[in-house]
Design an enzyme around this catalytic site. Sequence first.
Site, PDB file in Angstrom:
ATOM      1  N   SER A 120      36.525  45.376  -8.393  1.00 45.71           N
ATOM      2  CA  SER A 120      37.238  44.440  -7.606  1.00 45.71           C
ATOM      3  C   SER A 120      36.788  44.082  -6.176  1.00 45.71           C
ATOM      4  CB  SER A 120      38.738  44.980  -7.378  1.00 45.71           C
ATOM      5  OG  SER A 120      39.862  44.036  -7.238  1.00 45.71           O
ATOM      6  N   ASP A 174      42.937  39.447 -17.082  1.00 50.93           N
ATOM      7  CA  ASP A 174      43.124  39.818 -15.689  1.00 50.93           C
ATOM      8  C   ASP A 174      44.159  39.166 -14.828  1.00 50.93           C
ATOM      9  OD1 ASP A 174      42.724  40.864 -13.032  1.00 50.93           O
ATOM     10  OD2 ASP A 174      40.576  41.309 -13.517  1.00 50.93           O
ATOM     11  N   HIS A 205      43.092  44.165 -15.273  1.00 55.93           N
ATOM     12  CA  HIS A 205      42.486  44.545 -14.192  1.00 55.93           C
ATOM     13  C   HIS A 205      42.217  45.819 -13.962  1.00 55.93           C
ATOM     14  CE1 HIS A 205      40.527  43.385 -10.396  1.00 55.93           C
ATOM     15  NE2 HIS A 205      41.108  44.292  -9.694  1.00 55.93           N
TER      16      HIS A 205
END
Length: 224
Positions: A120, A174, A205
Amino acid sequence: MKKIETDAAVTLEPAAPANAAVIWLHGLGADGHDFVPIVPELSLPAGIEARFIFPHAPVRAVTLNGGARMRAWYDIKSLTRSDQQDDVGIRASAATLMALVAEQRKAGIAAKRIVIAGFSQGGAIALHATCRLAEPLAGTMALSTYLPLHDTLPKELTEAGKATPILMCHGTADPVLALKLGTDSRDGLRSWGLKIDWHEYPMGHSVCAEEVDDISAWLAKVLV
């Protein structure tokens, strides 16, 4: 592996002298402990004695989260407007990452035996740094992420960045960083000449078992 904890990072030291290093940046609001449990699952082949370094991001206010203070590699003002990216924060964290690479080089690990990685927000820093490398590394893992400051890349992209292989992984469902952010970043990087190994998974995610297997195989390939 021996775990060493400091205020700056969690490090997993192999039983034999390290001949490779993986520097892995966590996502927004997490810390260096986040991906430590994955390392035993990687089952790297004999001969790869990798040191894993998991740094902690500094604590800062994050605009997107109402100004709440948390561990973050840079401030996030918007995920949709490129003119609101935290240029200063992104570049500062990329410099921190490259300082960690320099530490491993000083410790005797060759550049071609060093992987930089991130999930991320941490992956965004890894991608940003890769495009601006002074010398090629073994590779970059960019998990569930995107390329920040893409507008500046044409003037800043290096040949060392182009020579460093990149693994990008993303969940098709996601809800935090949409798949399109990942695929747009992938396509842009490829158009600039970078080598992308792309994988997507039916997940949100997060990280899934199939992805861990793909990470393991990729690390074995670039650290052979």
